[in-house]
Scaffold this active site. Structure first.
Site, mmCIF file in Angstrom:
data_model
loop_
_atom_site.group_PDB
_atom_site.id
_atom_site.type_symbol
_atom_site.label_atom_id
_atom_site.label_comp_id
_atom_site.label_asym_id
_atom_site.label_seq_id
_atom_site.Cartn_x
_atom_site.Cartn_y
_atom_site.Cartn_z
ATOM 1 N N ASP A 1 -4.884 2.735 -1.172
ATOM 2 C CA ASP A 1 -3.849 3.473 -0.448
ATOM 3 C C ASP A 1 -2.604 3.677 -1.312
ATOM 4 O O ASP A 1 -1.976 4.731 -1.248
ATOM 5 C CB ASP A 1 -3.485 2.750 0.856
ATOM 6 N N GLU B 1 0.821 -1.212 0.000
ATOM 7 C CA GLU B 1 0.000 0.000 0.000
ATOM 8 C C GLU B 1 0.853 1.260 0.000
ATOM 9 O O GLU B 1 0.327 2.355 -0.138
ATOM 10 C CB GLU B 1 -0.904 0.026 1.231
#
Ligand code: PEP
Ligand code: MG
Length: 553
Positions: free
Chosen positions: A431, A407
């Site tokens: 993310d 992420e």
């Protein structure tokens, strides 16, 4: 017609209800003259009866735990002491009806809090009943998600995760917000509840309450007072495509299509939609409204309820991703200047290692009691040392297959080193995009930056895919990008080996993949990664994949 970003598919029409504004404390300085006090007293009496009646109707319609909770609130609303004390305040001191109820309700709540233990647990209920009676007196909606007996479209500036969780089982049929981005948790919960949703819809809160709107979660539009023909045509165009349970490319290469779930209900929906497994179980969604940490036994029960419907299949469980826009009260979140860059996800274990160890213990126990193949992964990993520490803790808890989410750009760039430590990775594009583009995923205004087609993001995904291939280990994508049928072939061409999405998206993604070969995917990925911008990347992939058999291109 208003336009925003469609973040959860489907088309519905229903009257608009606006999210209730927070109730402000009634002014204590305003007093009522003796001649008007009787009217204030009767306003209190009527409101208490009306609230108790409404709660009784809802109690009759509810079952299980919600029935017990509603019945307890009904009893509180019917409490003669509350009405008598509030009446006395009006008569003796000239308080307005709302102010008198506020003072009495707040005093009861304080007394309960001081008693502690089980009594203190009733504080929230007392305050809820206080606010219900005041809202009734003032003839305004209750704060938070309104209750309605008929279907409605909820319109708000933005929704907190707890608001969206409260939608489950109610009569809300679609969501429209002025703020929020495509990967906000409002959007994710809307998808998991199967509610069409449009975010970043400027001007939405200006739509008059009760006007009928047509919400198109595919196109991202909201049409006010549409004709019956328009409603019908839009519904036909948004029908869900069924999935046959076997994701594969046109050349026969198998590409498992998995579901993202947040709890038992989602898991059942996903199994019914023939998801090949669960690629992301967001465990924090089971405990969003908890003030105290769930016990290991409670966790085992919550996890088993998700593993049960996937007997014999793969379920990837993510450890608690609290922090940032998903604060979990029991993790004792500290105020942070930049919560998206703060102590969230795996970083919480620095502060509360026991919380992680308890969760792993609960997961291992749930895995032993069910026959799903459990894999566990950590969110928000930035370094190889973090991954190594996580793997060690999982193995000591008895969990065999361990991975990490990719992420952060750091994790993507260190993919080869991470593969030396973990069994698999899963790319959290929501993310990864926000951190690569330095654009808050909740800001509708930056939606153009929060776009997984941005070439910088695609190049990072490609780097992870190549590292996975070199290591001979799986690379999943479980961010919202995995459910985009146009992007799915590009992700596969980057080296991704499974895709995990909301259940409703499975059929469309399966259809898109069934129309292309691995070589098509590879060329589309090469073209998209070499583009200079997100729109150019989309166009480049479309040019490569243009194919009369594939209606998407
Ligand atoms: C992601 O970041 O892509 C992801 C899947 O995790 P979440 O959306 O829960 O942050
Ligand atoms: Mg994430």
């Amino acid at each position: 017609m208003l336009r925003g970003r469609g973040v959860s598919p489907g088309v519905v029409s229903a009257p608009v209800v606006l999210l209730g504004e927070p109730l402000v404390e009634p002014d204590g300085a305003v007093t009522v003259g003796p001649a008007d006090r009787a009217a204030e007293v009767s306003a209190i009496e009527w409101a208490a009866v009306a609230v108790a009646d409404r709660l009784r109707r809802r109690t009759d319609a509810a079952s299980g735990e919600s029935r017990a909770i509603l019945d307890a609130s009904r009893l509180l609303a019917s409490d003669p002491e509350l009405v008598a004390e509030a009446t006395a305040l009006v008569q003796a001191k000239g308080r307005t009806a709302p102010r008198a109820v506020w003072e009495v309700g707040s005093a009861h709540a304080r007394q309960l809090a001081a008693l502690g233990g089980r009594m203190a647990e009733r504080v929230a209920d007392v305050l809820d009943v206080r606010d219900r009676i005041i809202a009734e007196i003032l003839d305004v909606d209750l704060p938070g998600v309104p209750e309605r007996d008929e279907p409605f479209v909820l319109v708000a500036r933005d929704l907190a995760p707890a608001d969206t969780a409260a939608l489950d089982g109610g009569n809300c049929v679609a969501l429209v917000t002025e703020d929020g981005g495509p990967t906000s948790h409002t959007a994710i919960i809307a998808r998991s509840l199967g509610l069409p949703a449009v975010v970043a819809a400027a001007g939405a809160t200006g739509i008059p309450a009760d006007s009928v709107v047509l919400v198109d979660g595919d196109q991202g539009t909201i049409e006010v007072e549409p004709s019956a023909e328009v409603v019908e045509a839009a519904r036909a165009a948004s029908a869900v495509i069924a999935f046959d349970g076997c994701g594969a490319l046109a050349d026969g290469e198998v590409l498992p299509l998995l579901a993202n779930v947040g709890g038992a209900a989602d898991a059942e929906t996903a199994a019914a939609a023939r998801a090949e497994g669960v690629g992301l179980f967001r465990t924090e969604f089971c405990f969003l409204d908890r003030g105290d940490a769930p016990s290991v036994d409670e966790q085992v029960a919550a996890y088993r309820a998700v593993l049960g419907p996937f007997a014999g299949r793969r379920v990837v469980v993510r450890t608690l991703d609290a922090g940032s826009d998903k604060p979990l009260p029991f993790t004792d979140p500290q105020p942070e200047e930049n919560p998206a860059l703060g102590v969230r996800g795996l970083r919480l274990a620095r502060r509360s290692p026991q919380l992680l160890d308890d969760q792993l213990r609960a997961l291992a126990a749930a895995a032993r009691q069910e026959s799903a193949h459990v894999e566990v992964m950590a969110p928000m990993v930035a370094t190889v040392a973090e991954a190594r520490g996580f793997v060690e803790r999982c193995r000591s808890a008895g969990l065999e297959r361990v991975g990490v989410m990719i992420e952060t750009p750091s994790a993507a760039l260190l993919a080869a080193e991470l593969f030396a430590v973990v069994d698999f990775v899963s790319i959290g594009t929501n993310d990864l995009v926000q951190y690569t583009m330095a654009a808050d995923r909740l800001l509708g205004e930056l939606g153009d930056l929060n776009d997984p087609w941005q070439p910088a993001v695609l190049r990072l995904i490609h780097a992870v895919g190549q590292a996975g291939r070199a290591a001979g280990k799986p690379v999943g994508v479980c961010g919202e990008a995995a459910g985009d049928p146009a992007l799915a072939p590009v992700l596969v061409g980057c080296g991704v080996t499974s895709l995990s999405m909301s259940s409703r998206g499975l059929g469309r993604v399966a259809a898109a993949l069934a129309a292309v070969t691995h070589e098509d995917c590879r060329r589309a990925a090469e073209a998209a990664c070499s583009a200079s911008g997100a729109e150019e990347a989309r166009a480049a992939a479309r040019r490569v994949l243009a194919n009369p058999e594939n209606p998407l291109y």
